[in-house]
Each structure stands twice: as structure tokens, then as C-alpha cells.
Design a protein around this motif. Structure first.
Motif, short mmCIF file in Angstrom:
data_model
loop_
_atom_site.label_atom_id
_atom_site.label_comp_id
_atom_site.label_asym_id
_atom_site.label_seq_id
_atom_site.Cartn_x
_atom_site.Cartn_y
_atom_site.Cartn_z
N ILE A 31 0.83 -1.21 0.00
CA ILE A 31 0.00 0.00 0.00
C ILE A 31 0.87 1.25 0.00
O ILE A 31 0.65 2.19 -0.78
CB ILE A 31 -0.95 0.00 1.21
CG1 ILE A 31 -1.99 -1.10 1.05
CG2 ILE A 31 -1.64 1.35 1.35
CD1 ILE A 31 -2.85 -1.30 2.27
N ILE A 32 1.88 1.28 0.87
CA ILE A 32 2.75 2.45 0.94
C ILE A 32 3.53 2.61 -0.35
O ILE A 32 3.68 3.72 -0.88
CB ILE A 32 3.70 2.33 2.15
CG1 ILE A 32 2.90 2.42 3.45
CG2 ILE A 32 4.77 3.42 2.12
CD1 ILE A 32 3.72 2.23 4.71
N ALA A 33 4.01 1.50 -0.93
CA ALA A 33 4.74 1.57 -2.20
C ALA A 33 3.84 2.09 -3.31
O ALA A 33 4.27 2.89 -4.16
CB ALA A 33 5.30 0.20 -2.56
N PHE A 34 2.57 1.66 -3.31
CA PHE A 34 1.63 2.13 -4.33
C PHE A 34 1.43 3.63 -4.24
O PHE A 34 1.45 4.35 -5.24
CB PHE A 34 0.29 1.41 -4.17
CG PHE A 34 -0.82 2.01 -4.99
CD1 PHE A 34 -0.89 1.81 -6.35
CD2 PHE A 34 -1.79 2.80 -4.38
CE1 PHE A 34 -1.92 2.37 -7.10
CE2 PHE A 34 -2.81 3.37 -5.12
CZ PHE A 34 -2.87 3.15 -6.48
N LEU A 35 1.24 4.13 -3.03
CA LEU A 35 1.03 5.56 -2.85
C LEU A 35 2.29 6.34 -3.21
O LEU A 35 2.21 7.42 -3.81
CB LEU A 35 0.62 5.85 -1.41
CG LEU A 35 -0.70 5.20 -0.95
CD1 LEU A 35 -1.00 5.58 0.48
CD2 LEU A 35 -1.84 5.59 -1.86
N ASN A 36 3.44 5.82 -2.88
CA ASN A 36 4.69 6.49 -3.26
C ASN A 36 4.89 6.51 -4.76
O ASN A 36 5.31 7.51 -5.34
CB ASN A 36 5.88 5.80 -2.58
CG ASN A 36 5.96 6.10 -1.09
OD1 ASN A 36 5.49 7.14 -0.65
ND2 ASN A 36 6.54 5.19 -0.33
N ASP A 37 4.58 5.39 -5.42
CA ASP A 37 4.70 5.34 -6.89
C ASP A 37 3.75 6.33 -7.53
O ASP A 37 4.09 6.98 -8.52
CB ASP A 37 4.40 3.93 -7.39
CG ASP A 37 5.50 2.94 -7.03
OD1 ASP A 37 6.60 3.41 -6.70
OD2 ASP A 37 5.25 1.72 -7.09
N ASP A 38 2.54 6.45 -6.97
CA ASP A 38 1.57 7.39 -7.51
C ASP A 38 2.08 8.82 -7.39
O ASP A 38 1.94 9.63 -8.31
CB ASP A 38 0.24 7.24 -6.77
CG ASP A 38 -0.88 8.02 -7.42
OD1 ASP A 38 -1.57 7.42 -8.26
OD2 ASP A 38 -1.04 9.21 -7.11
N GLU A 39 2.68 9.14 -6.25
CA GLU A 39 3.22 10.48 -6.05
C GLU A 39 4.37 10.76 -7.01
O GLU A 39 4.47 11.84 -7.58
CB GLU A 39 3.68 10.63 -4.59
CG GLU A 39 4.45 11.91 -4.30
CD GLU A 39 3.59 13.15 -4.50
OE1 GLU A 39 4.15 14.24 -4.64
OE2 GLU A 39 2.35 13.00 -4.52
N ARG A 40 5.24 9.77 -7.20
CA ARG A 40 6.36 9.97 -8.14
C ARG A 40 5.85 10.15 -9.56
O ARG A 40 6.38 10.95 -10.32
CB ARG A 40 7.31 8.78 -8.05
CG ARG A 40 8.24 8.82 -6.84
CD ARG A 40 9.35 7.81 -6.98
NE ARG A 40 8.86 6.45 -6.89
CZ ARG A 40 8.75 5.77 -5.75
NH1 ARG A 40 9.11 6.35 -4.60
NH2 ARG A 40 8.31 4.54 -5.74
N ALA A 41 4.80 9.40 -9.93
CA ALA A 41 4.23 9.54 -11.27
C ALA A 41 3.66 10.94 -11.47
O ALA A 41 3.82 11.55 -12.53
CB ALA A 41 3.14 8.49 -11.50
N ALA A 42 3.02 11.48 -10.44
CA ALA A 42 2.48 12.84 -10.53
C ALA A 42 3.62 13.85 -10.65
O ALA A 42 3.54 14.83 -11.39
CB ALA A 42 1.62 13.14 -9.31
N GLY A 43 4.71 13.62 -9.90
CA GLY A 43 5.83 14.54 -9.95
C GLY A 43 6.56 14.53 -11.28
O GLY A 43 7.11 15.54 -11.71
N ASP A 44 6.52 13.36 -11.96
CA ASP A 44 7.18 13.25 -13.26
C ASP A 44 6.29 13.70 -14.40
O ASP A 44 6.66 13.57 -15.57
CB ASP A 44 7.61 11.80 -13.50
CG ASP A 44 8.69 11.35 -12.53
OD1 ASP A 44 9.35 12.25 -11.98
OD2 ASP A 44 8.84 10.13 -12.32
#
Length: 293
Positions: A31-44
Motif C-alpha cells: 500500500i505504501i509503495a503504491f502511494l509512493n509510486d503514484d506520487e512519483r508519477a504525478a511529480g514526473d
């Protein structure tokens, strides 16, 4: 292991001996990895999950841990509810305009049956192809008599297409694939979605057809999926059903007519069957070699 999260004694904490089972541990990490990946995708610039851009700033070393995750999940739920309410509001309004035929300004003619009234603005907004069909310029006149013809669609199929353009949902008559008639409607809508550039309709039809693939309809589904370039996943699903139930499908009466119409697909089926046989033979050979070692 007596897990302090999912175990029967979860409500009783015994520090410092609290333990967590492997499924709960892996679930929390995921769950935490999914949320982090989502944030990185938004930042990129990838956008992240629709509507949640910039919400997730968790790290694996976050001091708040799953408590922060829960807060983010609750915010996601609230935003989802708001989005559903907004979609329902739009669907209700456009659906009423469609059902009541209020202030229609064009009729759409099917291949058979009476024409169906519609609104130019809705057609143009939902489909780039319809927008070009309806617009006029120096080189092209607008449709004569405020009428467009879609002769490849029967009256019931056209009605389902227009209803989807207004509401974004498939009617129950098209959703159910228990009969050949409903299957035919989905096939027609899938082809129309590709022809008139309505990808959302195409995805909806593809999902329902893929969920209903079986040996009895695999050939028909394979044939229509081959006509639509964006349906690679549906074609693969139907091909898999044909290969898995090859004896039942290939020796059916339907296969002869299918082969006459689709020589190229028959070649693909033959190659897939040979590849499956070769794979099975390779596995048997490897097992035999392991026995003699």
C-alpha cells in the motif's frame, strides 16, 4: 503467529511483543509503495491517480506509517464519492434529454427501422468523427435535412450507441451476454466504437466480451476482435479459449464457416496449437531427463 492486526487477539496489545504476520506486513508495504509510486508519477508529469495528484507524500520511513495511509485512503474515498455524485448528476441530466427527446435537432438513421432523434452538440462532443460529419465549411456542406445515416447499425444497436453517448453506460440489453442477440449488439457496438472514435465505449464492450468468452462464442469473439486494432487483449483472450478447447471448437459446425471467412485467423490458430504442442513436448522431455539424472 498471533498477529496484532488480523489475529483473534488483535485488540489486545502486549508491548513490546507485538507481532505482525507476513500477509499484513506485505500488504502494508504494498500500500505504501503504491502511494509512493503514484506520487512519483504525478511529480514526473505522469498524472498519478486521477483526482489524487499531490496527495501522497509517504515514505517507507514515515513516522506516521499506516495511520497516514488510512487518512489518505479516507480522502480518496471522499473524492471518489464526490466524483460519483458528479457523474450521476451529468448522467441523469443527459439521460433525461435522451429519453424525453427534448429539443432534438437531428435524426440518426439506422440500417433498418425508424430514425432516432438526437442532439448535434452531444454527438459532436462525444465523437471527433461525428463532429466532422456534422460541421460544414467551404469545402463540405452540413448533412442534408439535419439527418445522418449509420447503415451498418440496426435500430436496436443504434439506440444503444446513442444511449451510451448520452449516459456513458451500457444498457442491460447490451451488457448481458447470455444470448446471441445481446452478444451481437456488443459486437456491433465494439466495431462502431472503433469506427466513430469512442474509445470509452470500446473499452466497456471489450471488458464485457472478455469476461464472457467461452468455447461456444470464442470464434465469434475472435473474429470481431480481429477487426478492431485496439482489441489485442480481447483477441488474445479469445485465441486462448480456442486453443484450450481446440477439439470442441475446431470440430464444431461453426468452424467451417469461420475458416471460409477468416483464412488468416485459421493460420494463427494453427500456429498457436503447434506452439502449445511444442511447449508440452518440451516439458515432457525435461521431466524425462530429470528422472534419468
Amino acid at each position: 503467529m498471533d498477529c496484532c492486526i488480523c489475529g483473534p487477539m488483535a485488540a489486545i496489545y502486549r508491548p513490546p511483543r507485538n507481532t505482525i504476520c507476513s500477509p499484513c506486513y506485505e500488504g502494508a508495504k504494498s500500500i505504501i509503495a503504491f502511494l509512493n509510486d503514484d506520487e512519483r508519477a504525478a511529480g514526473d508529469g505522469g498524472g498519478g491517480s486521477d483526482g489524487y495528484r499531490g496527495l501522497f507524500k509517504l515514505t517507507n520511513s514515515s513516522t506516521k506509517g499506516m495511520a497516514e495511509v488510512w487518512e489518505q485512503v479516507k480522502e480518496m474515498r471522499d473524492r471518489e464519492e464526490e466524483a460519483n455524485q458528479r457523474a450521476g448528476f451529468l448522467e441523469q441530466g443527459f439521460g433525461a434529454a435522451w429519453m424525453e427527446g427534448a429539443h432534438t435537432d437531428i435524426v440518426v438513421k439506422p440500417g433498418n427501422g425508424p430514425p432516432i432523434p438526437a442532439h448535434k452538440a452531444i454527438l459532436a462532443a462525444r465523437s471527433e468523427v461525428f463532429r466532422h460529419m456534422l460541421c460544414s465549411d467551404e469545402c463540405k456542406a452540413a448533412p442534408a435535412g439535419d439527418c445522418v445515416s449509420l447503415p451498418e447499425l440496426a435500430h436496436d444497436e443504434l439506440s444503444l450507441l446513442l444511449a451510451f453517448l448520452y449516459t456513458g453506460t451500457l444498457d442491460a440489453a447490451a451488457s448481458a451476454t447470455a444470448t446471441e442477440a445481446s452478444e451481437r449488439r456488443l459486437h456491433a457496438l465494439l466495431v462502431a466504437a472503433d469506427k466513430y472514435d469512442v474509445p470509452f465505449l470500446g473499452r466497456a464492450c471489450e471488458a464485457r466480451l472478455a469476461a464472457a468468452v467461452d468455447p461456444g462464442n470464442a470464434l465469434r469473439t475472435l473474429e470481431v476482435a480481429d477487426r478492431v486494432s485496439s482489441c489485442a487483449a480481447l483477441k488474445e483472450r479469445a485465441m486462448g479459449a480456442v486453443v484450450e478447447h481446440a477439439e470442441q471448437v475446431v470440430f464444431s459446425d461453426e468452424y467451417h464457416d469461420f475458416a471460409v471467412r477468416n483464412a488468416g485467423l485459421c493460420v494463427e490458430i494453427t500456429r498457436a496449437l503447434l506452439a502449445k504442442a511444442a511447449g508440452a513436448k518440451r516439458v515432457c522431455t525435461e521431466k524425462s531427463e530429470d528422472v534419468y539424472r
